[in-house]
Design an enzyme around this catalytic site. Structure first.
Site, PDB file in Angstrom:
ATOM      1  N   MET A  30       0.846  -1.196   0.000  1.00 24.98           N
ATOM      2  CA  MET A  30       0.000   0.000   0.000  1.00 24.98           C
ATOM      3  C   MET A  30       0.882   1.248   0.000  1.00 24.98           C
ATOM      4  O   MET A  30       0.447   2.330   0.421  1.00 24.98           O
ATOM      5  CB  MET A  30      -0.935  -0.011   1.218  1.00 24.98           C
ATOM      6  CG  MET A  30      -1.929  -1.169   1.147  1.00 24.98           C
ATOM      7  SD  MET A  30      -3.475  -0.845   1.989  1.00 24.98           S
ATOM      8  CE  MET A  30      -2.901  -0.624   3.649  1.00 24.98           C
ATOM      9  N   GLY A  31       2.117   1.096  -0.462  1.00 24.04           N
ATOM     10  CA  GLY A  31       3.008   2.251  -0.540  1.00 24.04           C
ATOM     11  C   GLY A  31       3.567   2.631   0.820  1.00 24.04           C
ATOM     12  O   GLY A  31       3.551   1.827   1.753  1.00 24.04           O
ATOM     13  N   LEU A  33       6.659   3.023   1.449  1.00 24.16           N
ATOM     14  CA  LEU A  33       7.557   1.869   1.530  1.00 24.16           C
ATOM     15  C   LEU A  33       8.701   2.084   2.509  1.00 24.16           C
ATOM     16  O   LEU A  33       9.164   3.206   2.725  1.00 24.16           O
ATOM     17  CB  LEU A  33       8.119   1.574   0.138  1.00 24.16           C
ATOM     18  CG  LEU A  33       7.058   1.285  -0.922  1.00 24.16           C
ATOM     19  CD1 LEU A  33       7.715   1.007  -2.265  1.00 24.16           C
ATOM     20  CD2 LEU A  33       6.164   0.117  -0.520  1.00 24.16           C
ATOM     21  N   HIS A  37       9.437  -3.650   3.190  1.00 25.51           N
ATOM     22  CA  HIS A  37       8.982  -3.933   1.823  1.00 25.51           C
ATOM     23  C   HIS A  37      10.168  -4.303   0.935  1.00 25.51           C
ATOM     24  O   HIS A  37      10.096  -5.213   0.115  1.00 25.51           O
ATOM     25  CB  HIS A  37       8.308  -2.693   1.218  1.00 25.51           C
ATOM     26  CG  HIS A  37       7.026  -2.305   1.888  1.00 25.51           C
ATOM     27  ND1 HIS A  37       6.888  -1.143   2.604  1.00 25.51           N
ATOM     28  CD2 HIS A  37       5.825  -2.922   1.948  1.00 25.51           C
ATOM     29  CE1 HIS A  37       5.649  -1.049   3.059  1.00 25.51           C
ATOM     30  NE2 HIS A  37       4.983  -2.116   2.693  1.00 25.51           N
ATOM     31  N   GLY A 149       4.975 -10.046   4.206  1.00 26.08           N
ATOM     32  CA  GLY A 149       5.777 -10.014   5.433  1.00 26.08           C
ATOM     33  C   GLY A 149       5.010 -10.604   6.611  1.00 26.08           C
ATOM     34  O   GLY A 149       3.797 -10.432   6.735  1.00 26.08           O
ATOM     35  N   ARG A 190       3.157   2.734   9.139  1.00 28.89           N
ATOM     36  CA  ARG A 190       2.553   3.597  10.156  1.00 28.89           C
ATOM     37  C   ARG A 190       3.590   4.198  11.101  1.00 28.89           C
ATOM     38  O   ARG A 190       3.283   5.154  11.807  1.00 28.89           O
ATOM     39  CB  ARG A 190       1.526   2.814  10.975  1.00 28.89           C
ATOM     40  CG  ARG A 190       0.320   2.390  10.159  1.00 28.89           C
ATOM     41  CD  ARG A 190      -0.510   1.406  10.942  1.00 28.89           C
ATOM     42  NE  ARG A 190      -1.462   0.724  10.073  1.00 28.89           N
ATOM     43  CZ  ARG A 190      -2.706   1.106   9.860  1.00 28.89           C
ATOM     44  NH1 ARG A 190      -3.162   2.162  10.475  1.00 28.89           N
ATOM     45  NH2 ARG A 190      -3.506   0.439   9.053  1.00 28.89           N
TER      46      ARG A 190
END
Ligand code: PAF
Length: 288
Positions: A30-31, A33, A37, A149, A190
């Site tokens: 979902m970006g 990054l 990722h 992940g 987040r």
């Protein structure tokens, strides 16, 4: 690196790579990054796959409008990171491209009991939305290996179930280890929403989880669960939403350590307004 905006471009790219003899390595994101990722990307590259990452903040998996609105978005930085990591193509569709004609669900997915506990209980509809977007990405990509992940341990269990019930037999799901900062904090998009003070506090979550593995040698499942919750709740600005100790295969809670061969503890903590998740294996006893 190719930037693919439409479903057609994505499908054509994957088909062309396959025709040239390469296997597709799909890295859905979902970006926003981070190194976590990129560790998935590296794993896919090492496996020799033609890596296609997707960057799409999927509205159907958010059950909280504020969470969707504040989810970090930084496409240009994401593309630069993917390119420097050696990704061949990125699929970054609009919501309309991904869900033509609106966001209606095509059907409800049979996700079984693994989807009902933990995140399933606290984020109703979340896994239906994840299954919806990931199944679409997998169908568009065609036969591939898809990398996820293990920070989102339950998500992987749910996606394995989705893959089986949707008959996505030519997709292999590859689960990759959690990528942590030097201070132990699990990498998450987040994390960038944390204030400097919260960022200092947050690594305490994994420290407490690690220490609880040792504690679990001489204490019951319930005592260990309580110990973790109480200690994390004492960290400044932290409030545990749930901490469950479960059979790592079924994700159903256990009462005794001997109730399952493989036992995992999954935690969700609000650090201020930021919702962080993490997990740790209790059995077999890990070497920490
Ligand atoms: O784990 C995530 O980032 C998302 O849930 C995923 C798998 C990319 C689907 O939107």
């Amino acid at each position: 690196m190719k930037i693919l905006r439409t479903r057609h471009e994505f499908e054509q790219h994957c088909e062309a790579e396959r025709k040239s003899g390469r296997r597709i390595g799909l890295v859905p994101t979902m970006g926003a990054l981070h190194q976590g990722h990129l560790s998935l990307v590296r794993r896919a590259i090492q496996a020799g796959d033609a890596v296609v990452a997707s960057v799409f903040v999927n509205p159907t998996q958010f059950n909280n409008a504020n969470d969707l609105a504040t989810y970090p978005r930084c496409e240009a930085d994401d593309f630069a990171l993917l390119e420097s990591a050696g990704v061949g193509a990125v699929f970054a569709p609009t919501v309309e491209e991904m869900y033509p004609g609106g966001q209606q669900r095509d059907h409800d997915f049979d996700l079984g009991a693994v989807a009902e506990v933990m995140e399933g209980r606290y984020r109703p509809g979340h896994f239906q939305g994840v299954a919806q977007v990931v199944s679409r990405l997998m169908r568009m990509a065609g036969p591939c290996r898809a990398y996820f992940g293990q920070k989102d341990y339950q998500q992987i269990a749910v996606l394995r179930r989705m893959k089986a019930t949707e008959g996505l037999d030519d997709v292999e799901i590859v689960a990759c280890p959690i990528h942590r900062g030097e201070d132990g904090l699990a990498m998450s998009s987040r994390n960038r929403l944390l204030t400097p003070g919260q960022r200092k506090t947050a690594p305490g979550i994994y420290r407490i989880l690690r220490e609880s593995v040792d504690y679990s040698r001489a204490h019951s499942v319930e005592e260990t669960r309580r110990e973790v919750v109480e200690r994390v709740n004492r960290l400044p600005e932290c409030r545990v939403e749930y901490f469950e100790i479960a059979d790592a295969d079924t994700l159903q809670g256990i009462a005794r350590w001997t109730d399952a061969d493989s036992v995992i503890g999954c935690i969700t903590v609000y650090c201020g307004q930021v919702r962080l998740i993490d997990n740790i294996f209790y059995r077999p006893l890990p070497e920490l």
